[in-house]
Structures are given as C-alpha cells and as structure tokens.
Design a protein around this motif. Structure first.
Motif, PDB file in Angstrom:
ATOM      1  N   ALA A  28       8.522  20.610 -13.883  1.00 55.73           N
ATOM      2  CA  ALA A  28       9.648  21.500 -13.602  1.00 55.73           C
ATOM      3  C   ALA A  28       9.607  22.067 -12.187  1.00 55.73           C
ATOM      4  N   ASP A  29       8.419  22.134 -11.597  1.00 58.21           N
ATOM      5  CA  ASP A  29       8.282  22.722 -10.260  1.00 58.21           C
ATOM      6  C   ASP A  29       8.595  21.740  -9.143  1.00 58.21           C
ATOM      7  N   LEU A  30       8.666  20.444  -9.459  1.00 57.77           N
ATOM      8  CA  LEU A  30       8.979  19.447  -8.446  1.00 57.77           C
ATOM      9  C   LEU A  30      10.467  19.498  -8.108  1.00 57.77           C
ATOM     10  N   HIS A  31      10.806  19.361  -6.835  1.00 62.79           N
ATOM     11  CA  HIS A  31      12.204  19.380  -6.407  1.00 62.79           C
ATOM     12  C   HIS A  31      12.839  18.001  -6.429  1.00 62.79           C
ATOM     13  N   ASP A  32      12.121  17.001  -5.920  1.00 58.89           N
ATOM     14  CA  ASP A  32      12.697  15.669  -5.743  1.00 58.89           C
ATOM     15  C   ASP A  32      12.747  14.928  -7.078  1.00 58.89           C
ATOM     16  N   GLN A  33      13.943  14.402  -7.407  1.00 64.82           N
ATOM     17  CA  GLN A  33      14.112  13.732  -8.693  1.00 64.82           C
ATOM     18  C   GLN A  33      13.214  12.503  -8.808  1.00 64.82           C
ATOM     19  N   ARG A  34      12.913  11.860  -7.689  1.00 61.76           N
ATOM     20  CA  ARG A  34      12.022  10.698  -7.742  1.00 61.76           C
ATOM     21  C   ARG A  34      10.667  11.082  -8.321  1.00 61.76           C
ATOM     22  N   LEU A  35      10.136  12.200  -7.863  1.00 62.28           N
ATOM     23  CA  LEU A  35       8.822  12.639  -8.340  1.00 62.28           C
ATOM     24  C   LEU A  35       8.884  13.111  -9.792  1.00 62.28           C
ATOM     25  N   LYS A  36       9.985  13.747 -10.158  1.00 67.42           N
ATOM     26  CA  LYS A  36      10.145  14.153 -11.556  1.00 67.42           C
ATOM     27  C   LYS A  36      10.098  12.937 -12.481  1.00 67.42           C
ATOM     28  N   ASP A  37      10.778  11.863 -12.047  1.00 71.25           N
ATOM     29  CA  ASP A  37      10.805  10.641 -12.860  1.00 71.25           C
ATOM     30  C   ASP A  37       9.467   9.917 -12.847  1.00 71.25           C
ATOM     31  N   LEU A  38       8.755   9.980 -11.724  1.00 72.64           N
ATOM     32  CA  LEU A  38       7.482   9.275 -11.616  1.00 72.64           C
ATOM     33  C   LEU A  38       6.364   9.929 -12.418  1.00 72.64           C
ATOM     34  N   LEU A  39       6.425  11.233 -12.585  1.00 76.05           N
ATOM     35  CA  LEU A  39       5.284  11.945 -13.185  1.00 76.05           C
ATOM     36  C   LEU A  39       4.921  11.433 -14.579  1.00 76.05           C
ATOM     37  N   SER A  86      23.563   0.600  -2.304  1.00 79.39           N
ATOM     38  CA  SER A  86      24.110   1.689  -3.120  1.00 79.39           C
ATOM     39  C   SER A  86      24.618   1.188  -4.465  1.00 79.39           C
ATOM     40  N   LYS A  87      24.954  -0.111  -4.533  1.00 80.36           N
ATOM     41  CA  LYS A  87      25.444  -0.680  -5.783  1.00 80.36           C
ATOM     42  C   LYS A  87      24.301  -1.057  -6.724  1.00 80.36           C
ATOM     43  N   GLU A  88      23.092  -1.149  -6.166  1.00 83.60           N
ATOM     44  CA  GLU A  88      21.947  -1.491  -6.994  1.00 83.60           C
ATOM     45  C   GLU A  88      21.462  -0.258  -7.752  1.00 83.60           C
ATOM     46  N   VAL A  89      20.935  -0.499  -8.933  1.00 85.02           N
ATOM     47  CA  VAL A  89      20.391   0.600  -9.723  1.00 85.02           C
ATOM     48  C   VAL A  89      19.103   1.064  -9.071  1.00 85.02           C
ATOM     49  N   VAL A  90      19.077   2.330  -8.659  1.00 82.62           N
ATOM     50  CA  VAL A  90      17.896   2.871  -7.993  1.00 82.62           C
ATOM     51  C   VAL A  90      16.935   3.413  -9.044  1.00 82.62           C
ATOM     52  N   ASP A  91      15.724   2.934  -9.013  1.00 86.74           N
ATOM     53  CA  ASP A  91      14.690   3.390  -9.929  1.00 86.74           C
ATOM     54  C   ASP A  91      13.629   4.132  -9.126  1.00 86.74           C
ATOM     55  N   ALA A  92      13.029   5.141  -9.728  1.00 89.86           N
ATOM     56  CA  ALA A  92      12.049   5.963  -9.009  1.00 89.86           C
ATOM     57  C   ALA A  92      10.919   5.123  -8.426  1.00 89.86           C
ATOM     58  N   ASP A  93      10.460   4.108  -9.137  1.00 88.74           N
ATOM     59  CA  ASP A  93       9.351   3.279  -8.657  1.00 88.74           C
ATOM     60  C   ASP A  93       9.665   2.598  -7.336  1.00 88.74           C
ATOM     61  N   MET A 102       0.826  -1.206   0.000  1.00 88.30           N
ATOM     62  CA  MET A 102       0.000   0.000   0.000  1.00 88.30           C
ATOM     63  C   MET A 102       0.864   1.260   0.000  1.00 88.30           C
ATOM     64  N   ARG A 103       1.950   1.247   0.749  1.00 92.33           N
ATOM     65  CA  ARG A 103       2.815   2.426   0.787  1.00 92.33           C
ATOM     66  C   ARG A 103       3.404   2.729  -0.587  1.00 92.33           C
ATOM     67  N   PHE A 104       3.891   1.705  -1.272  1.00 92.35           N
ATOM     68  CA  PHE A 104       4.457   1.937  -2.599  1.00 92.35           C
ATOM     69  C   PHE A 104       3.380   2.339  -3.604  1.00 92.35           C
ATOM     70  N   LEU A 105       2.192   1.785  -3.481  1.00 96.31           N
ATOM     71  CA  LEU A 105       1.078   2.174  -4.345  1.00 96.31           C
ATOM     72  C   LEU A 105       0.749   3.659  -4.169  1.00 96.31           C
ATOM     73  N   LEU A 106       0.677   4.106  -2.931  1.00 95.46           N
ATOM     74  CA  LEU A 106       0.401   5.511  -2.651  1.00 95.46           C
ATOM     75  C   LEU A 106       1.518   6.403  -3.171  1.00 95.46           C
ATOM     76  N   TYR A 107       2.735   6.015  -2.922  1.00 98.53           N
ATOM     77  CA  TYR A 107       3.907   6.795  -3.354  1.00 98.53           C
ATOM     78  C   TYR A 107       3.934   6.970  -4.858  1.00 98.53           C
ATOM     79  N   ARG A 108       3.694   5.880  -5.608  1.00100.33           N
ATOM     80  CA  ARG A 108       3.724   5.961  -7.074  1.00100.33           C
ATOM     81  C   ARG A 108       2.665   6.902  -7.620  1.00100.33           C
TER      82      ARG A 108
END
Length: 484
Positions: A393-404, A353-360, A106-112
């Motif tokens: 462009a108004d989002l600060h966090d790169q995770r949210l930029k990638d998720l949009l 840190s060695k794993e590829v971090v994806d926004a999802d 549920m947390r990841f569903l909400l976050y996405r």
C-alpha cells in the motif's frame, strides 16, 4: 580501490530481455593486465514456474529448466551474490555483445527484484565496455597479427567461436557462459597484445563524457557498428548531423552521395529510414542513431589515408570530402532527418501503446521511480517474506505494486497464504494458458513438435523430452478449479 575488469556472459531463456530470464550467469574478474583475480563466478538461476523457455534457446545452450531447479538459486539469492562478489567499486563490466544483450537482461532482472536497474554500472566508479565493437574496429583499421574468420560463403564474420578457432584460442564449449567468458578474455588479450594502442585508446574512450569530448573535436569520424555491412567490416566514415542527449546522435554514412535524399520531406525520409527486405525498394537512407552510453567504437579519420583501410571500408578521402560538401550544402536536410526520426519514434510509441503492458516488461514504460519508492525498494529487499504484503500500500508506482506479489511467489513461495497461492495460480493460468491455440503453452508445445521432427535421431532429443516434462510439471490449476 584499483580498477578491474569483470568479464561476464549469460545464458538465457530466449532473446527478449523483457520477457526472458537468465538461466546461467558466469564471469571472471581480471586486473587491467587481463590476469585473473580470484575464482570465477558460475551460477545457475532457478526458472520460475510462470516461465517457459524458448525451446530453440535450450537446444543451443543445453541448460534445461530442471537443471536450474536442481542446482540453481533464486533470483534474489543470486543478486546477493552479485552485489557481494561482483559489483564491487571500480569494476568495468565487459563481455562480447553485453551492452546490447546481457546488460539488458541484467537490468530487467534487477528491476523485477526491487533493485535499481542502472546503478550497478555507474555508481562507485563502476562502468561498462563491450569487446564486440572493439573487435569490429580492430578488424577494420588494425587487423595485422590476427587471423580473421570468414563464413562459408566468403563473408567476414566476428562470431566468437569462429574468431577463437581461427587464432588457436581455447573455446571448447561455445554457448556455455563460463567458457564464453574465458574465450572473450582470450580475444581481448590477443588484441591487447597485437594492437595495444588501439585497445587502450578504445578502453579510455568508453565513457559518455569521453565520447562527447571526442565528438566536439571530430564531427567527421570513423565508426564501427553492427548496423553496417559485413562487406565493409561493419565500419563507416560518418558525419555528425545532430546531437540529442536522450535519443543519441544521428550520423550520416559518407560512402553515399546524399543528392537523392536532400530534397525529400520528413515523411519520405522516414520511409527510406525504415528497414525493408524488399529487393525492389529504393536505396535506404544511410543514417543511424549512435548512443553515447553504448560505448561506441569511434576513431579520427586519419587512418583513412591507409589504402588498405580504404579497400576494407570501400571509401576514399575524396569520396568522403565530396559527399560531406553536399551534406553541408543542404541546410534543410538535417532538420528534416530529425523530424523523420521523431515521426518514427512517434510511430513506435503508438505501436507500443497498443500492446498490453505488463509490470514484468514495463521497466522502460513508466519513467524513473520517485524517492518514496526508491527507499521502499530497499525495504522490500530487506523485509522478511511474511511481512512483504504490508509494504504494497505504501508503494506509489503501479508497476511495483503489481510486481510485489510476484516477487514473493517467485522467491519465497513457501510463505504464500492460501489466498496468495490461488492468486498466483490464476496469474500463471493467464500467462501460460489463456488464448487457446495462441497461448504461450500451445506455441511452446507446437515448437517442441516441430523440433522433434528435425532432431530425430539427434543426441539433443533428450532436451526436448525434458522440456515437455517441464511444461507438464508446471501446468497451472485449471481456471474452473480456481473458481471452485
């Protein structure tokens, strides 16, 4: 508003909340007497075309991707239902192993989908609980009046379908989310009827502050957890060694004499803490981390005077006292265990840190969002689909930029421009097909082939056919075609 329980269960594409998806959400609200309030909620959620479910999960649940596409709703549409009908004030979310499994999905569903991942469980008087540890502690301390199942090889088990069968409770279709919800309510009602004091005690002790108050008065206590052995009813008598608000408390299992551990270095303790299947390995360090926000099932040690409890837990007050004296007589032991945990945490952090971090999958990898982004997340949820691009462009966090852009493609695909659709195909190709024989699609098809051999003649074989057809239907446009 009066408190109520909302009992819920999920069926998912696999066991990982980071990369998996919810395929079915089901639940039933009850009052505090466990009487139903309103109609059950039962929703299928459409699987997006960048996701391949774990074939083994589908073989268990019987829910195909095609079913979700035909009868389900998008994630955003589901979350509107969730907040309108389910996450109302003063709701106690509860299920069977929900804290470690369903809550994480549920947390990841909400976050996405640009919601806060945590507020649903604490804001407006809401909270959570979990029946699995309640069952474990009831079995260990107050089992009278309930039939307790065993595995075929004679070991205690608390699997929901076996517990309901042993007690003649209705559970016709295990691994269907709604049926599992009704079965969980039935088990809760059984415990509440047979052991009402323990039920109410653990219900009132579920909150983080209540746990802290208990620990302040009881540094030695009984603790039920899945980390302990089936043979001792998943329950131990433990001593609090160290408290940490962020990482959780460290507790020591007083069944075990600490003599061989107290003089070990932090590095040696870390080696003993790691889980290993090696039968020749030296005894494992009998400590674990207890998180206060996970509703741990804990109790004072008074019940240890019961000889039947002693037999089930394989410990006596004399053993507890003797080992406690030895723990307290080794002043460097606790400090070294804390250092050992820090070493293990650093080790895990280095691996991550060695794993590829994806926004999802990055919910826990970038901290909390700032006030700007928290406000914009609400704007994203309310914005017309054709205006979403203007917010990136108004989002600060790169995770949210990638998720949009993914959020738009998954929930509002008909609003994608030609350029956006090309980018979406490129992303799907990357997720599903890059890596050759190690790609997600190749591994998926290989597993289908393995299951086709083991399920030959099975009435579930049609599921494998559906899964193959689904994979073929979502095959991304080839990268060469995208570039042209």
């Amino acid at each position: 508003m009066a408190q109520s329980f909302f009992w819920y269960d999920l069926e998912t594409t696999g066991i990982s909340p980071r990369g998996g998806r919810v395929m079915q959400f089901a639940g039933q609200r009850t009052d505090m007497e466990l009487k139903p309030v309103g109609e059950p909620v039962n929703v299928l959620i459409k699987l997006n075309e960048d996701i391949l479910p774990d074939p083994d999960a589908v073989m268990v649940t019987g829910i195909t991707p095609q079913q979700t596409l035909q009868d389900g709703v998008t994630e955003t549409a589901f979350l509107k239902i969730f907040f309108d009908q389910v996450a109302i004030p003063d709701t106690i979310f509860v299920g069977y192993n929900t804290i470690r499994f369903d809550d994480e999905f549920m947390r990841f569903l909400l976050y996405r989908n640009f919601y806060d991942a945590y507020e649903w469980q604490w804001q407006d008087g809401r909270s959570r609980w979990d029946m699995l540890d309640v069952v474990r502690m009831t079995r260990a301390l107050r089992p009278a009046g309930i039939s307790w199942p065993m595995t075929e090889d004679g070991k205690p088990t608390n699997r929901l379908e076996l517990l309901t069968a042993a007690n003649g409770l209705d559970h016709k279709n295990a691994h269907d989310a709604l049926n599992d919800v009704f079965a969980t309510i039935a088990v809760a009602n059984l415990i509440r009827t047979k052991q009402p004091k323990l039920f109410e005690y653990l219900l009132n002790l579920r909150g983080k502050n209540a746990i802290k108050d208990f620990i302040a008065k009881n540094t030695t206590f009984i603790y039920s957890s899945g980390k302990y052995a089936n043979e001792t009813e998943k329950t131990a008598v433990v001593q609090l060694l160290h408290e940490d608000d962020r990482k959780g408390a460290i507790v020591y299992d007083l069944r075990y004499d600490p003599t061989e551990f107290v003089h070990l270095s932090p590095e040696e303790l870390a080696d003993r803490w790691r889980y290993t299947k090696d039968p020749e390995a030296p005894p494992r360090l009998p400590v674990k981390t207890m998180k206060y926000n996970h509703c741990p099932a804990i109790s004072p040690t008074g019940l240890l005077s019961d000889t039947d409890v002693q037999k089930r837990l394989q410990v006596t007050p004399e053993i507890v006292s003797a080992n406690l004296v030895k723990v307290k007589a080794a002043p460097d032991f606790v400090a070294n265990i804390v250092k050992a945990r820090d070493l293990l945490d650093d080790e895990r952090g280095e691996q991550w840190s060695k794993e590829v971090v994806d926004a999802d999958t990055a919910l826990y990898d970038g901290g909390f969002f700032d006030d700007n982004d928290r406000k914009l997340m609400a704007v994203v949820r309310a914005a017309p689909p054709d205006e979403l691009n203007e917010l990136q462009a108004d989002l600060h966090d790169q995770r949210l930029k990638d998720l949009l852009p993914r959020y738009k493609a998954r929930n509002f695909s008909k609003y994608l421009s030609d350029e956006e659709r090309t980018e979406w195909e490129r992303y799907r190709y990357h997720v599903l097909m890059e890596g050759g024989t190690k790609s997600r699609l190749a591994k998926y098809m290989h597993r289908l082939g393995e299951l086709a051999q083991t399920e030959a003649g099975s009435d579930k074989r049609y599921l494998l056919e559906e899964l193959q057809l689904y994979a073929e239907s979502i095959m991304p446009v080839l990268e060469t075609d995208i570039q042209q």
